[in-house]
Design a protein around this motif. Sequence first.
Motif, mmCIF file in Angstrom:
data_model
loop_
_atom_site.group_PDB
_atom_site.id
_atom_site.type_symbol
_atom_site.label_atom_id
_atom_site.label_comp_id
_atom_site.label_asym_id
_atom_site.label_seq_id
_atom_site.Cartn_x
_atom_site.Cartn_y
_atom_site.Cartn_z
ATOM 1 N N ASN A 93 0.818 -1.207 0.000
ATOM 2 C CA ASN A 93 0.000 0.000 0.000
ATOM 3 C C ASN A 93 0.856 1.264 0.000
ATOM 4 O O ASN A 93 0.537 2.259 -0.668
ATOM 5 N N LYS A 94 1.958 1.216 0.734
ATOM 6 C CA LYS A 94 2.853 2.372 0.798
ATOM 7 C C LYS A 94 3.497 2.634 -0.562
ATOM 8 O O LYS A 94 3.630 3.796 -0.978
ATOM 9 N N VAL A 95 3.874 1.574 -1.283
ATOM 10 C CA VAL A 95 4.467 1.732 -2.617
ATOM 11 C C VAL A 95 3.468 2.371 -3.571
ATOM 12 O O VAL A 95 3.824 3.244 -4.375
ATOM 13 N N LEU A 140 10.924 5.024 -9.965
ATOM 14 C CA LEU A 140 11.548 3.751 -10.290
ATOM 15 C C LEU A 140 12.216 3.139 -9.068
ATOM 16 O O LEU A 140 12.127 1.924 -8.830
ATOM 17 N N GLN A 141 12.880 3.958 -8.289
ATOM 18 C CA GLN A 141 13.531 3.474 -7.080
ATOM 19 C C GLN A 141 12.504 2.864 -6.135
ATOM 20 O O GLN A 141 12.736 1.816 -5.520
ATOM 21 N N CYS A 142 11.340 3.501 -6.056
ATOM 22 C CA CYS A 142 10.290 3.052 -5.140
ATOM 23 C C CYS A 142 9.610 1.778 -5.623
ATOM 24 O O CYS A 142 9.492 0.803 -4.882
ATOM 25 N N GLY A 160 13.198 -0.710 -4.557
ATOM 26 C CA GLY A 160 12.704 -0.823 -3.187
ATOM 27 C C GLY A 160 11.661 -1.909 -3.031
ATOM 28 O O GLY A 160 11.651 -2.648 -2.033
ATOM 29 N N PHE A 161 10.798 -2.035 -4.041
ATOM 30 C CA PHE A 161 9.725 -3.026 -3.993
ATOM 31 C C PHE A 161 10.285 -4.447 -4.061
ATOM 32 O O PHE A 161 9.780 -5.364 -3.407
ATOM 33 N N GLN A 162 11.326 -4.645 -4.865
ATOM 34 C CA GLN A 162 11.972 -5.954 -4.938
ATOM 35 C C GLN A 162 12.565 -6.342 -3.582
ATOM 36 O O GLN A 162 12.447 -7.487 -3.134
ATOM 37 N N ASN A 163 13.209 -5.390 -2.920
ATOM 38 C CA ASN A 163 13.782 -5.653 -1.596
ATOM 39 C C ASN A 163 12.689 -6.012 -0.596
ATOM 40 O O ASN A 163 12.870 -6.893 0.253
ATOM 41 N N THR A 164 11.560 -5.305 -0.701
ATOM 42 C CA THR A 164 10.434 -5.579 0.185
ATOM 43 C C THR A 164 9.940 -7.010 0.012
ATOM 44 O O THR A 164 9.685 -7.728 0.983
#
Length: 294
Positions: A35-37, A54-56, A60-64
């Motif tokens: 939801n935050k993404v 893109l970073q988000c 970042g999403f992949q790391n999440t």
Amino acid sequence: INAEYMGQSEAIRDMSSFRDGTLTFFDRVFENQINKVIVETDRHYGAMCFREALQCCWFGFQNTRDEYRTFSGDAGMHRALVRRFVEVQALVLAPIAPHFAEFVWKEILEHDTTVHNAVWPEPTKPVDPILQLSADFLADTVHTFRVQIAKQAKKAAAKVTHGDIFVMTQYEPWQLLSIEAVRTETEANGGVVPTDIAKRLQGNAELKKDFKRVMGFVAILKERVTKFGPASFDPVPPIPERALLEEQAAYIAAQLGLAAVTIVDAADPAAPDRDRAKAKAEVGRPAAAFYTAA
């Protein structure tokens, strides 16, 4: 990207390793991060900040997702959340990675229509910053105790098997004084914690006795003010630490390689105080004593 093609394809087409049912704590954290993404990527696009978007929504999403897989452990990831992740990522990436998004949308998710006619995803619920703070607290706690056990192993003859974890559920007087002092200075500085907050607090006679501890606590408080604003000055701790650690006791024990851990209220005078660890516990910083059971 090709590796991600394959990974997402395998994940969606072979759902047998995933589970259904009630969401666990780590499921809820992952849902909250999805939801935050959605919210943050939308804000970046609206501001024409495509690099930040893109970073988000990619890096970042992949790391999440990877962290969620690790936290899920042997129980496995939740089936609905895995599909939700793949679908949301395709939608939020579509403006800047249209071919990848279209491939995922039609070939992996098997939608009949193009991703470019799909609507922007909606969060399932408002983003809960305290839920993420709780997840960070749990991760930091496990890391701290893992380091403690490693140091203890160098001195002990026998491998530790159990642990007592001491938790403070209320702020101590010096912490409440610190909160009030920082709040006063922050309000006088237009709502921003002053960069020289340490210097300003040095002259506070009430904090002088515990000043070393105060500085460590103020560093945490400063970070929280940046994230949560004035709510950070609430005299009630933001995380239900004892309840969280009791709920995750089995997870903590497994991560530390222990048979079991016991969560102890550090403010309880009747509670046993192994290795004098009780006095070291603070809100946000549990203390622990690890030992070998007879």
